[in-house]
Design an enzyme around this catalytic site. Structure first.
Site, PDB file in Angstrom:
ATOM      1  N   SER A 148       0.833  -1.275  -0.029  1.00  0.00           N
ATOM      2  CA  SER A 148       0.034  -0.074  -0.052  1.00  0.00           C
ATOM      3  C   SER A 148       0.776   1.181   0.024  1.00  0.00           C
ATOM      4  O   SER A 148       1.835   1.044   0.431  1.00  0.00           O
ATOM      5  CB  SER A 148      -0.714   0.125   1.200  1.00  0.00           C
ATOM      6  OG  SER A 148      -1.578   1.307   1.525  1.00  0.00           O
ATOM      7  N   SER A 195      29.049  45.976  -3.496  1.00  0.00           N
ATOM      8  CA  SER A 195      28.104  46.966  -3.838  1.00  0.00           C
ATOM      9  C   SER A 195      28.236  47.531  -4.938  1.00  0.00           C
ATOM     10  O   SER A 195      28.917  47.487  -5.696  1.00  0.00           O
ATOM     11  CB  SER A 195      28.235  48.071  -2.556  1.00  0.00           C
ATOM     12  OG  SER A 195      27.473  49.185  -3.096  1.00  0.00           O
ATOM     13  N   THR A 205      32.291  38.712  26.288  1.00  0.00           N
ATOM     14  CA  THR A 205      30.975  38.383  26.864  1.00  0.00           C
ATOM     15  C   THR A 205      29.902  39.416  26.624  1.00  0.00           C
ATOM     16  O   THR A 205      30.519  40.607  27.087  1.00  0.00           O
ATOM     17  CB  THR A 205      31.033  37.918  28.295  1.00  0.00           C
ATOM     18  OG1 THR A 205      31.570  39.135  29.231  1.00  0.00           O
ATOM     19  CG2 THR A 205      32.007  36.719  28.409  1.00  0.00           C
TER      20      THR A 205
END
Length: 466
Positions: free
Chosen positions: A141, A319, A188
């Protein structure tokens, strides 16, 4: 010769191109599902897996005396060709479809059948000789073929992803070795913290990827459990009691993948938990890769008004208006892949949750999302390794100068001069711009020799050895 052949199904007759290996069921799917413009044939792992499942079924049915040797051999030969890469252009149904993958299964049945008919010396469409449903789909199936093929295909795709991740891990590890003696400031919360080496920073990316390789291996183990032999809902209706185990045995031999039969086929036919788990690990991989790429963009920012600690290889003009500008395009594309994978994970989660009773009808979108995630992550890992990480260079002098002038050095001297003295030195350094070592000597807080020892790279970047 006619350019069409007439085929029929429960809805009636339709002309099908004579040259096509697919038939009327595939034609219906082409008319019904014009969704993504991406066909199942564009997922070679899935087509390879489908062919292997059909071959395993044919061999099991032959062993049980359900399918005669000539038909079984022809189906097997056709499946082997398809698994080897042939006729993938004939798998034309849209990857997103209603019907829980029925159109994919029908497409496979028809292509295999018509190629097998040719190998038997018959014409395409001669279904009296070999039938796509009565013979190719015997004892099957969609509901056990499609999920089994999807699981097997995922195993193939993960192998490629793991190879790509290993390549990226090795690229980061090579850079970590190259930069092992480059002292820099750690940060950090984007604020200066304490010294570390650039090699230590790059080592973390290699370790991170290695951990995710292990997690991916664990997730794919769950995918090895298949429901082949379950047929419609898991009861195994229309099969010999020996068929399921025999078919899985053949599939393991054919594919080389250690698949196992699910203990409860009814549960396995409806449960998508393994795909949720796999997708979750893919999301984990994506998040970590995206974090690493964001770090690379930040560390290379500037070059004059940013951190400018490392240089990414220039891959294209940045750019159309700003001459000389170069952008971090490779990390940016990997970031975008990560965003897509995170979205795919949500799609897979919702599709898995939406399954009802004995079947999940939404496996096609699970398949589409999984394969996008795996193939795009693999491509992203390779382009990041080859087009970015391999060419990264360090701005050594700038990094050394920043360490020498950093108030963060005061933290490293805590064990020697105490927190209050270190705070006083750091505050003075920040207020005057003078170097910490100069102030420590001026305040007679340490002897020169002891200060030199405390500021050695080995002392600054590792625990003290007494």
């Amino acid at each position: 010769m006619s350019t069409i052949r007439i085929e029929h199904d429960l809805l009636g007759e339709r002309p099908v191109p004579a040259a096509a290996y697919w038939g009327i069921h595939t034609l219906r799917a082409l008319e019904n599902f014009n969704i993504t413009g991406k066909t199942i044939g564009e997922y070679p792992e899935l087509i390879r897996a489908l062919a292997m499942v059909k071959q395993a079924a044919a061999q099991a049915n032959r062993d049980l005396g359900e399918l005669d040797g000539e038909r079984a051999d022809a189906i097997t030969a056709a499946c082997r060709e398809i698994a080897g890469g042939a006729l993938h252009d004939q798998f034309v149904v849209d990857v997103i479809q209603g019907g829980a993958g029925t159109s994919t299964n029908m497409n496979a049945n028809e292509v295999i059948c018509n190629r097998a008919l040719e190998l038997m010396g018959s014409q395409r469409g001669d279904y009296a000789t070999l039938h796509p449903l009565n013979h190719v789909n015997m004892s099957q199936s969609t509901n056990d073929v499609y999920p089994t093929a999807l699981r097997l295909a995922a195993c193939f795709a993960v192998r490629d992803l793991l190879a790509a991740m290993a390549e990226l891990r090795q690229a980061f590890a090579a850079k970590a070795h190259e930069f092992r003696d480059v002292l820099k400031l750690g940060r950090t919360q984007l604020q200066d913290a304490v010294p570390m080496t650039l090699g230590q920073e790059f080592t973390t990316y290699a370790v991170m990827i290695g951990e995710d390789e292990l997690r991916l291996g664990e997730a794919i183990d769950l995918v090895h459990e298949v429901n082949l032999g379950a047929t419609a809902i898991g009861t195994g209706i229309n099969t010999d009691a020996r068929y399921a185990r025999l078919a899985v045995h053949h599939l393991v031999e054919i594919s080389g993948v250690p698949l196992i039969q699910a203990e409860n086929l009814i549960e396995a036919t409806q449960d998508m938990g393994a795909f949720i788990q796999l997708s979750g690990v893919l999301k984990r991989v994506a998040c970590k890769l995206s974090k690493a790429c964001s770090d690379l963009r930040l560390l290379s920012s500037g070059p004059q008004a940013g951190l400018n600690e490392i240089n990414l290889p220039a891959r294209a003009a940045g750019s159309s208006i700003m001459p000389g500008k170069v952008n971090p395009i490779i990390p940016e594309v990997v970031n975008q892949i990560a965003f897509e994978v995170i979205g795919n994970d949500m799609t897979i989660t919702m599709a898995a949750e939406a399954g009802q009773l004995q079947l999940n009808a939404f496996e096609p979108i699970i398949a589409h999302s999984l394969f996008k995630s795996m193939t795009h992550l693999a491509a992203g890992c390779r382009t990041l390794a080859r087009n970015c990480v391999a060419g990264i260079t360090a701005n050594r002098e700038l990094l050394a100068e920043r360490v020498r002038g950093s108030a963060g050095l005061a933290t490293a001297l805590n064990p020697y001069i105490g927190y209050e003295n270190a705070t006083r030195v750091a505050r003075e350094a920040l207020g005057t711009g003078r170097a910490v070592p100069e102030l420590v000597l001026e305040m007679k807080l340490m002897e020169p020799a002891a200060l030199d020892e405390a500021l050695r790279i080995e002392t600054l970047t590792a625990p003290r050895v007494r």
